[in-house]
Design a protein around this motif. Structure first.
Motif, PDB file in Angstrom:
ATOM      1  N   GLN A 120       0.814  -1.218   0.000  1.00 34.06           N
ATOM      2  CA  GLN A 120       0.000   0.000   0.000  1.00 34.06           C
ATOM      3  C   GLN A 120       0.851   1.273   0.000  1.00 34.06           C
ATOM      4  O   GLN A 120       0.311   2.377   0.079  1.00 34.06           O
ATOM      5  CB  GLN A 120      -0.922   0.004   1.230  1.00 34.06           C
ATOM      6  CG  GLN A 120      -1.796  -1.230   1.367  1.00 34.06           C
ATOM      7  CD  GLN A 120      -2.653  -1.475   0.151  1.00 34.06           C
ATOM      8  OE1 GLN A 120      -3.249  -0.540  -0.393  1.00 34.06           O
ATOM      9  NE2 GLN A 120      -2.738  -2.723  -0.285  1.00 34.06           N
ATOM     10  N   SER A 121       2.153   1.118  -0.090  1.00 34.97           N
ATOM     11  CA  SER A 121       3.043   2.274   0.000  1.00 34.97           C
ATOM     12  C   SER A 121       2.888   3.204  -1.190  1.00 34.97           C
ATOM     13  O   SER A 121       2.625   2.782  -2.323  1.00 34.97           O
ATOM     14  CB  SER A 121       4.499   1.796   0.089  1.00 34.97           C
ATOM     15  OG  SER A 121       5.395   2.896   0.086  1.00 34.97           O
ATOM     16  N   GLY A 122       3.075   4.489  -0.941  1.00 34.60           N
ATOM     17  CA  GLY A 122       3.093   5.472  -2.011  1.00 34.60           C
ATOM     18  C   GLY A 122       4.436   5.539  -2.709  1.00 34.60           C
ATOM     19  O   GLY A 122       4.585   6.196  -3.737  1.00 34.60           O
ATOM     20  N   VAL A 123       5.437   4.846  -2.159  1.00 35.26           N
ATOM     21  CA  VAL A 123       6.772   4.784  -2.757  1.00 35.26           C
ATOM     22  C   VAL A 123       6.827   3.563  -3.678  1.00 35.26           C
ATOM     23  O   VAL A 123       6.596   2.437  -3.236  1.00 35.26           O
ATOM     24  CB  VAL A 123       7.862   4.676  -1.670  1.00 35.26           C
ATOM     25  CG1 VAL A 123       9.244   4.568  -2.307  1.00 35.26           C
ATOM     26  CG2 VAL A 123       7.793   5.875  -0.727  1.00 35.26           C
ATOM     27  N   ASN A 126       8.994   0.434  -2.593  1.00 36.80           N
ATOM     28  CA  ASN A 126       8.418  -0.293  -1.460  1.00 36.80           C
ATOM     29  C   ASN A 126       7.130  -1.010  -1.852  1.00 36.80           C
ATOM     30  O   ASN A 126       6.843  -2.112  -1.363  1.00 36.80           O
ATOM     31  CB  ASN A 126       8.145   0.664  -0.306  1.00 36.80           C
ATOM     32  CG  ASN A 126       9.415   1.206   0.313  1.00 36.80           C
ATOM     33  OD1 ASN A 126      10.504   0.728   0.025  1.00 36.80           O
ATOM     34  ND2 ASN A 126       9.285   2.208   1.157  1.00 36.80           N
ATOM     35  N   ARG A 127       6.355  -0.366  -2.731  1.00 41.37           N
ATOM     36  CA  ARG A 127       5.085  -0.973  -3.146  1.00 41.37           C
ATOM     37  C   ARG A 127       5.319  -2.257  -3.945  1.00 41.37           C
ATOM     38  O   ARG A 127       4.640  -3.272  -3.715  1.00 41.37           O
ATOM     39  CB  ARG A 127       4.268   0.015  -3.969  1.00 41.37           C
ATOM     40  CG  ARG A 127       2.886  -0.519  -4.348  1.00 41.37           C
ATOM     41  CD  ARG A 127       1.994   0.563  -4.903  1.00 41.37           C
ATOM     42  NE  ARG A 127       2.451   1.086  -6.182  1.00 41.37           N
ATOM     43  CZ  ARG A 127       3.009   2.286  -6.361  1.00 41.37           C
ATOM     44  NH1 ARG A 127       3.183   3.107  -5.325  1.00 41.37           N
ATOM     45  NH2 ARG A 127       3.375   2.686  -7.563  1.00 41.37           N
ATOM     46  N   VAL A 128       6.269  -2.224  -4.870  1.00 46.61           N
ATOM     47  CA  VAL A 128       6.565  -3.416  -5.665  1.00 46.61           C
ATOM     48  C   VAL A 128       7.059  -4.553  -4.773  1.00 46.61           C
ATOM     49  O   VAL A 128       6.651  -5.713  -4.931  1.00 46.61           O
ATOM     50  CB  VAL A 128       7.599  -3.096  -6.759  1.00 46.61           C
ATOM     51  CG1 VAL A 128       8.076  -4.381  -7.448  1.00 46.61           C
ATOM     52  CG2 VAL A 128       7.003  -2.149  -7.788  1.00 46.61           C
ATOM     53  N   LYS A 129       7.931  -4.220  -3.826  1.00 47.50           N
ATOM     54  CA  LYS A 129       8.422  -5.246  -2.908  1.00 47.50           C
ATOM     55  C   LYS A 129       7.278  -5.833  -2.083  1.00 47.50           C
ATOM     56  O   LYS A 129       7.213  -7.048  -1.862  1.00 47.50           O
ATOM     57  CB  LYS A 129       9.486  -4.656  -1.983  1.00 47.50           C
ATOM     58  CG  LYS A 129      10.774  -4.253  -2.670  1.00 47.50           C
ATOM     59  CD  LYS A 129      11.533  -5.447  -3.211  1.00 47.50           C
ATOM     60  CE  LYS A 129      12.910  -5.058  -3.713  1.00 47.50           C
ATOM     61  NZ  LYS A 129      13.670  -6.215  -4.235  1.00 47.50           N
ATOM     62  N   GLY A 130       6.375  -4.981  -1.623  1.00 45.56           N
ATOM     63  CA  GLY A 130       5.246  -5.466  -0.851  1.00 45.56           C
ATOM     64  C   GLY A 130       4.310  -6.331  -1.680  1.00 45.56           C
ATOM     65  O   GLY A 130       3.802  -7.363  -1.194  1.00 45.56           O
ATOM     66  N   GLU A 131       4.071  -5.944  -2.922  1.00 44.42           N
ATOM     67  CA  GLU A 131       3.226  -6.746  -3.800  1.00 44.42           C
ATOM     68  C   GLU A 131       3.883  -8.098  -4.091  1.00 44.42           C
ATOM     69  O   GLU A 131       3.195  -9.124  -4.185  1.00 44.42           O
ATOM     70  CB  GLU A 131       2.964  -5.985  -5.097  1.00 44.42           C
ATOM     71  CG  GLU A 131       2.062  -4.768  -4.903  1.00 44.42           C
ATOM     72  CD  GLU A 131       1.944  -3.919  -6.150  1.00 44.42           C
ATOM     73  OE1 GLU A 131       2.675  -4.186  -7.129  1.00 44.42           O
ATOM     74  OE2 GLU A 131       1.111  -2.985  -6.145  1.00 44.42           O
TER      75      GLU A 131
END
Length: 213
Positions: A120-123, A126-131
């Motif tokens: 859910q990151s706006g960065v 970080n978002r790609v890593k979280g996904e």
């Protein structure tokens, strides 16, 4: 209780952490075989199989039966050249490797993500890593270990200006943001590979530093 991985599948063996991890694996008497596809040829070893080429092309050709898989894949936006190209490596290729590793019998996947990973990151990074983490979790691995290191420290083949400038400070930043040596991360990954703990676990950078001492 501990497992002793005997046959290992490793992606990213020519990278900063992957090189340290491969060296450790090949010097472990309990490791019988390492399959490490890479874009450039690695130094030969009796226990190493090293198909050379693009991983996306090599994946369907990989064969054998493995206990544990390590994924040390990763790039930067600058190296990749675009957000789409970055995602193709740090998300799509990681997932494709994981699927192939599972098909080849691996029951434990250890993957390098990043500090701050959050779908859910706006960065973007970080978002790609979280996904990527969420997608791996959805693969229902018997054992999934996600390592979230902070800035990786150590000599790289390619020049990264941002990391070169930040690295001296990253060694002294307190808490979870302090940089971690790639060799320390590699030691931590090996220790985690030996532990039997079903399900998904996320190991943050501070704990990785402790494990890799």
């Amino acid at each position: 209780m501990y497992l002793t991985p005997q046959r290992i599948l490793l992606a990213g063996a020519s990278g900063l952490t992957g090189e340290h991890l491969l060296d450790r694996l090949l010097n472990e008497p309990t490791v019988a075989h390492v399959l490490a596809p890479s874009r450039r040829a690695l130094a030969g070893h009796p226990h190493l199989a090293n198909p050379v080429g693009e991983l996306s092309v090599l994946l369907p050709q990989l064969s054998g039966n493995f206990d544990t898989a390590f994924c040390c894949l990763g790039t930067t936006l600058k190296q990749a050249g675009s957000q789409a190209a970055f995602r193709a490596v740090d998300h799509d290729l990681v997932l494709a490797f994981a699927e192939r590793a599972r098909a080849l019998g691996a029951r434990h996947l250890l993957v390098i993500s990043a500090l701050g990973a959050d779908a859910q990151s706006g960065v973007f990074f970080n978002r790609v890593k979280g996904e990527m983490e969420n997608a791996l979790h959805a693969q229902n691995w018997p054992q999934l270990t996600i390592a979230r290191p902070s800035l990786l420290l150590g000599p790289r083949r390619e020049f990264r200006l941002g990391e070169r400038l930040i690295a001296p400070l990253a060694r002294w930043i307190p808490g979870k943001y302090r940089g971690i040596q790639a060799c320390t991360l590699a030691r931590a990954l090996w220790r985690l590979a030996l532990e039997e703990q079903e399900g998904t676990r996320v190991i943050e950078s501070a704990q990785l530093r402790q494990l890799g001492r």
